[in-house]
Enzyme design. Structure first.
Site, short mmCIF file in Angstrom:
data_model
loop_
_atom_site.label_atom_id
_atom_site.label_comp_id
_atom_site.label_asym_id
_atom_site.label_seq_id
_atom_site.Cartn_x
_atom_site.Cartn_y
_atom_site.Cartn_z
N THR A 1 -2.74 3.65 1.03
CA THR A 1 -2.75 5.05 0.59
C THR A 1 -3.54 5.88 1.60
OG1 THR A 1 -4.56 4.41 -0.90
CG2 THR A 1 -2.38 4.71 -1.88
N ARG B 1 -7.04 1.01 13.24
CA ARG B 1 -6.56 2.22 12.59
C ARG B 1 -7.71 2.98 11.94
NH1 ARG B 1 -2.32 -0.22 8.56
NH2 ARG B 1 -4.04 -1.71 8.42
N THR C 1 -5.90 2.42 -3.84
CA THR C 1 -6.83 3.49 -4.21
C THR C 1 -6.08 4.81 -4.34
OG1 THR C 1 -8.60 2.38 -3.01
CG2 THR C 1 -8.93 4.70 -3.55
N VAL D 1 -5.54 -6.47 1.59
CA VAL D 1 -5.70 -6.62 0.15
C VAL D 1 -4.75 -7.66 -0.42
CG1 VAL D 1 -5.56 -5.42 -2.07
CG2 VAL D 1 -6.50 -4.24 -0.07
N CYS E 1 -10.84 3.42 3.85
CA CYS E 1 -11.48 3.67 2.56
C CYS E 1 -12.47 4.82 2.60
CB CYS E 1 -12.17 2.40 2.06
SG CYS E 1 -11.04 1.01 1.81
N ASP F 1 6.54 -8.45 1.78
CA ASP F 1 6.15 -7.36 2.67
C ASP F 1 7.40 -6.89 3.40
OD1 ASP F 1 3.12 -6.53 3.98
OD2 ASP F 1 4.91 -5.86 5.04
#
Length: 426
Positions: free
Chosen positions: A87, A333, A122, A18, A262, A36
């Protein structure tokens, strides 16, 4: 702080799928600090390497207004922070806000009067104001909506998709006050060519984002259940979907493994919030349970077909083609294939893992073994085509069949090849 006089000094916090594309787009318009905490990631980006394959070396090195750093000291030069922290969920399928709250803490230590913090991660409705703002206030000593302000503009990045990018996906925007909402909307309109949708509040924007993938999850769950049913009825699911798809308003979903950051995660954020207020969301959780169990179903179908062909299951050789959570991306992942692999191990199959895009070390860390670099000829009792990489399409079914023993099973999960040329499909 005003958009029109260009006084916004921007920092992007988190440079994954993102954050990096976002930083690149903004850097075409203004100076950007790309931050980062992963020093290895920063070193790679400074060398022109993006292991996620979302951009190329030329894009990274041509942008003179983009500076990558892992040094928090540089954040004090910014007055607008966009947080793109992951998240995930924990082992109990509850929201794991640690990365998001840690990013908020890092920003809060550099927060100054009139600064703006925009979140893209999110979350469930209410999370920004109930959780993140608390951290921002605690470590900055500043007061929300008096000394600093917040916005929320949820990410809509589709990893591996070169057609739908940051600039040509409509962006939802929102702010903690009407004036801030205008500022956030103006800022994103600087890089989004197709426009924005300004939500009336942060909570509305949070809810809109979390239901996007919840809706997709439920639609896939329906098709997965239909696939299981049609298989029991000895009906070709793909043929059914093609026939039904001839109607203009039939939604073109396909059966398959659901993974990633997601679709397999976001519904749990919504159900967590629902249960926190005493509401038990039956349909959402039912869809999640069905999709979570598809890995076991896929493994059992492969084993059943191998048994039909009199293939000895114990010590059989099975090739797994594709380990990432979706086609044409590098990230393994939360991949749906992990459940399939775990189940096949219980049957004592000997597995070869093959993915030309995934990182070998990450595969080793996840599965305890390195992937093969190239499948051997005449070697496999079973082949599971788990991810629809372009490389696999180019390889072609004839070459895949050459990997197999004379008596074998090919399970095409991604509908890459014709039904009459493989043994199993969903």
């Amino acid at each position: 702080m005003s958009y029109k006089d260009k006084k916004i000094k921007l920092a992007i916090i988190g440079l994954g799928y993102v954050g990096l594309p976002l930083a690149i787009e903004f850097a075409k318009k203004r100076k950007v600090i790309g931050f980062d905490i992963n020093k290895k990631r920063i070193n790679e980006l400074n060398s022109g390497i993006d292991k996620n394959l979302e951009t190329n070396k030329e894009d990274l090195q041509d942008l003179k207004q983009l500076n990558f750093t892992s040094d928090e000291e540089y954040l004090k030069f910014a007055n607008c922070y966009i947080i793109t922290a992951p998240t995930p969920i924990d082992e109990f399928k509850k929201p794991d806000l640690k990365p998001l709250l840690k990013a908020s803490e890092i920003v809060s230590k550099n927060l100054k009067k009139n600064d703006l913090v925009i979140y893209e991660s999110t979350v469930y409705p209410g999370c920004i104001e109930e959780e993140c703002v608390v951290v921002l206030e605690k470590f900055s000593g500043l007061k929300f909506n008096t000394d600093f302000f917040c916005g929320y503009s949820p990410e809509r990045i589709n990893p591996g998709d070169k057609e739908h990018t940051v600039s040509n996906i409509i962006k939802i925007t929102s702010g903690s006050t009407p004036k801030v909402a205008e500022l956030v909307d103006d800022l994103y309109n600087e890089i989004v060519t197709v426009g924005t949708h300004k939500a009336p509040s942060i909570k509305v924007a949070e809810a809109a984002k979390v239901i996007e993938n919840t809706q997709r999850d439920l639609n896939i769950a329906l098709i997965n259940e239909l696939s299981i049913l049609f298989n029991k009825l000895n009906i070709d699911t793909q043929a059914v979907l093609k026939a039904a798809g001839s109607k203009w308003n039939f939604l073109p979903f396909k059966p398959g493994l659901v993974g990633g950051h997601c679709i397999g995660v976001d519904p749990y954020y919504l159900t967590y919030k629902a249960e926190s207020i005493g509401y038990h969301p039956k349909i959402i959780l039912a869809g999640r349970e069905l999709n979570d169990n598809m890995g076991n179903y896929v493994a059992s179908e492969l084993i059943k077909e191998m048994k039909k062909k009199k293939i000895e299951i114990r010590e059989s050789k099975v090739l797994i083609m594709g380990l990432t959570f979706k086609e044409n991306c590098t990230d393994i992942r939360n991949s749906g294939i992990q459940r399939v692999i775990n189940e096949l191990i219980k049957f004592e199959c000997n597995l070869d893992l093959f993915d030309p895009l995934a990182d070998n070390e990450e595969i080793k860390n996840t599965y305890g073994t390195y992937p093969i670099l190239k499948p051997s000829q005449n070697n496999y009792d079973g082949v599971l085509i788990a991810v629809g990489h372009n490389e696999f399409k180019t390889l072609g079914l004839a070459n895949i069949k050459n990997f197999c023993k004379k008596n074998h099973v090919i399970f095409d999960l991604k509908d890459l090849f014709n039904s009459n040329e493989v043994h199993l499909k969903l």
